[in-house]
Scaffold this motif. Sequence first.
Motif, mmCIF file in Angstrom:
data_model
loop_
_atom_site.group_PDB
_atom_site.id
_atom_site.type_symbol
_atom_site.label_atom_id
_atom_site.label_comp_id
_atom_site.label_asym_id
_atom_site.label_seq_id
_atom_site.Cartn_x
_atom_site.Cartn_y
_atom_site.Cartn_z
ATOM 1 N N ARG A 8 0.840 -1.205 0.000
ATOM 2 C CA ARG A 8 0.000 0.000 0.000
ATOM 3 C C ARG A 8 0.871 1.249 0.000
ATOM 4 N NH1 ARG A 8 -2.526 -3.083 3.694
ATOM 5 N NH2 ARG A 8 -4.540 -3.847 2.998
ATOM 6 N N ARG A 9 1.886 1.224 0.839
ATOM 7 C CA ARG A 9 2.800 2.368 0.946
ATOM 8 C C ARG A 9 3.482 2.630 -0.401
ATOM 9 N NH1 ARG A 9 6.393 5.047 4.753
ATOM 10 N NH2 ARG A 9 7.370 6.575 3.406
ATOM 11 N N ARG A 10 3.925 1.575 -1.070
ATOM 12 C CA ARG A 10 4.556 1.720 -2.383
ATOM 13 C C ARG A 10 3.550 2.252 -3.404
ATOM 14 N NH1 ARG A 10 9.087 -1.002 -3.916
ATOM 15 N NH2 ARG A 10 9.781 -0.008 -2.013
ATOM 16 N N VAL A 47 -3.315 -2.250 -6.536
ATOM 17 C CA VAL A 47 -3.881 -1.043 -5.927
ATOM 18 C C VAL A 47 -3.875 0.104 -6.932
ATOM 19 C CG1 VAL A 47 -3.564 0.720 -4.141
ATOM 20 C CG2 VAL A 47 -3.328 -1.703 -3.557
ATOM 21 N N VAL A 48 -2.730 0.337 -7.554
ATOM 22 C CA VAL A 48 -2.624 1.437 -8.523
ATOM 23 C C VAL A 48 -3.624 1.241 -9.654
ATOM 24 C CG1 VAL A 48 -1.116 2.493 -10.258
ATOM 25 C CG2 VAL A 48 -0.236 2.022 -7.959
ATOM 26 N N GLU A 49 -3.670 0.049 -10.222
ATOM 27 C CA GLU A 49 -4.602 -0.216 -11.325
ATOM 28 C C GLU A 49 -6.055 -0.100 -10.872
ATOM 29 O OE1 GLU A 49 -3.267 -4.035 -12.771
ATOM 30 O OE2 GLU A 49 -1.793 -3.082 -14.114
ATOM 31 N N GLY A 50 -6.348 -0.557 -9.659
ATOM 32 C CA GLY A 50 -7.710 -0.441 -9.134
ATOM 33 C C GLY A 50 -8.130 1.003 -8.935
ATOM 34 N N VAL A 51 -7.230 1.804 -8.361
ATOM 35 C CA VAL A 51 -7.526 3.222 -8.168
ATOM 36 C C VAL A 51 -7.749 3.890 -9.524
ATOM 37 C CG1 VAL A 51 -6.558 5.437 -7.401
ATOM 38 C CG2 VAL A 51 -6.410 3.422 -5.911
ATOM 39 N N LEU A 52 -6.904 3.577 -10.501
ATOM 40 C CA LEU A 52 -7.066 4.161 -11.839
ATOM 41 C C LEU A 52 -8.393 3.745 -12.473
ATOM 42 C CD1 LEU A 52 -3.493 3.739 -13.360
ATOM 43 C CD2 LEU A 52 -4.595 5.848 -12.602
ATOM 44 N N ALA A 53 -8.723 2.470 -12.368
ATOM 45 C CA ALA A 53 -9.939 1.951 -12.996
ATOM 46 C C ALA A 53 -11.205 2.582 -12.422
ATOM 47 C CB ALA A 53 -9.996 0.433 -12.844
ATOM 48 N N HIS A 54 -11.174 2.963 -11.159
ATOM 49 C CA HIS A 54 -12.363 3.490 -10.494
ATOM 50 C C HIS A 54 -12.201 4.953 -10.080
ATOM 51 C CE1 HIS A 54 -14.218 -0.478 -10.274
ATOM 52 N NE2 HIS A 54 -13.022 -0.947 -9.962
ATOM 53 N N SER A 55 -11.221 5.638 -10.651
ATOM 54 C CA SER A 55 -10.870 6.980 -10.165
ATOM 55 C C SER A 55 -12.010 7.982 -10.236
ATOM 56 C CB SER A 55 -9.636 7.521 -10.893
ATOM 57 O OG SER A 55 -9.905 7.670 -12.269
ATOM 58 N N GLU A 56 -12.766 7.969 -11.317
ATOM 59 C CA GLU A 56 -13.864 8.941 -11.425
ATOM 60 C C GLU A 56 -14.903 8.728 -10.330
ATOM 61 O OE1 GLU A 56 -15.687 9.676 -15.243
ATOM 62 O OE2 GLU A 56 -13.753 9.320 -16.246
ATOM 63 N N TRP A 87 -10.750 2.550 -2.688
ATOM 64 C CA TRP A 87 -10.720 1.413 -3.607
ATOM 65 C C TRP A 87 -10.769 0.098 -2.830
ATOM 66 C CZ3 TRP A 87 -6.953 -2.458 -4.210
ATOM 67 C CH2 TRP A 87 -7.271 -3.391 -5.214
ATOM 68 N N GLU A 88 -9.952 0.002 -1.778
ATOM 69 C CA GLU A 88 -9.962 -1.233 -0.996
ATOM 70 C C GLU A 88 -11.324 -1.464 -0.342
ATOM 71 O OE1 GLU A 88 -5.600 -2.573 0.341
ATOM 72 O OE2 GLU A 88 -6.464 -1.016 1.598
ATOM 73 N N LEU A 89 -11.910 -0.415 0.176
ATOM 74 C CA LEU A 89 -13.195 -0.502 0.867
ATOM 75 C C LEU A 89 -14.329 -0.892 -0.082
ATOM 76 C CD1 LEU A 89 -14.840 0.091 3.492
ATOM 77 C CD2 LEU A 89 -15.014 2.452 2.687
ATOM 78 N N LEU A 90 -14.369 -0.255 -1.228
ATOM 79 C CA LEU A 90 -15.523 -0.401 -2.113
ATOM 80 C C LEU A 90 -15.355 -1.456 -3.206
ATOM 81 C CD1 LEU A 90 -16.303 3.403 -2.555
ATOM 82 C CD2 LEU A 90 -17.481 1.772 -1.052
ATOM 83 N N TYR A 91 -14.132 -1.679 -3.655
ATOM 84 C CA TYR A 91 -13.950 -2.501 -4.853
ATOM 85 C C TYR A 91 -13.056 -3.730 -4.673
ATOM 86 C CZ TYR A 91 -15.929 1.678 -6.921
ATOM 87 O OH TYR A 91 -16.744 2.739 -7.214
ATOM 88 N N ASN A 92 -12.403 -3.888 -3.532
ATOM 89 C CA ASN A 92 -11.537 -5.045 -3.326
ATOM 90 C C ASN A 92 -12.145 -5.928 -2.241
ATOM 91 O OD1 ASN A 92 -9.582 -6.931 -2.895
ATOM 92 N ND2 ASN A 92 -7.901 -5.476 -2.691
ATOM 93 N N ASP A 93 -12.818 -6.967 -2.676
ATOM 94 C CA ASP A 93 -13.511 -7.852 -1.736
ATOM 95 C C ASP A 93 -12.566 -8.700 -0.889
ATOM 96 O OD1 ASP A 93 -15.953 -6.884 -2.621
ATOM 97 O OD2 ASP A 93 -16.175 -8.457 -4.145
#
Length: 136
Positions: A8-10, A47-56, A87-93
């Motif tokens: 996460r830190r990275r 994490v990076v890809e997930g944040v990008l995919a759901h950024s809007e 992202w972790e809360l909403l999209y990473n089960d």
Amino acid sequence: MSARSKARRRALDILFEAEQRSVTPLEVISARREKTDMIIADYSVDVVEGVLAHSEQIDEYLSTYSQGWTLDRMPAVDRMILRIGSWELLYNDDIPDGVAVSEAVELAKMLSTDESPVFINGLLGRLQQLKPTLLA
């Protein structure tokens, strides 16, 4: 610090650097892999890809529920922590909700202002409460 905490830190470092340099996070990952011997954990990339995919959608939720704070007014590190936590809360089960929130708060304690952990805890806590309706 657990492997996921380090990842996460990275991811936070990558997202922060990308925003500061006005490049994409994927360009930062690529440059780090090409120019250094830095190993970037798979979960950091997830994490990076997930944040990008759901950024809007993430930014819309953060803007809507952060009382009195626009995304632009937030410290950049807080904005990145909130995006990762959201992202972790909403999209990473794979990550329990409480873990997503507490890990974001821990990042804020290490890297941001004295007020940031309370702010981040409150905002992510609100998203956690609203999660069933946000994702309906």
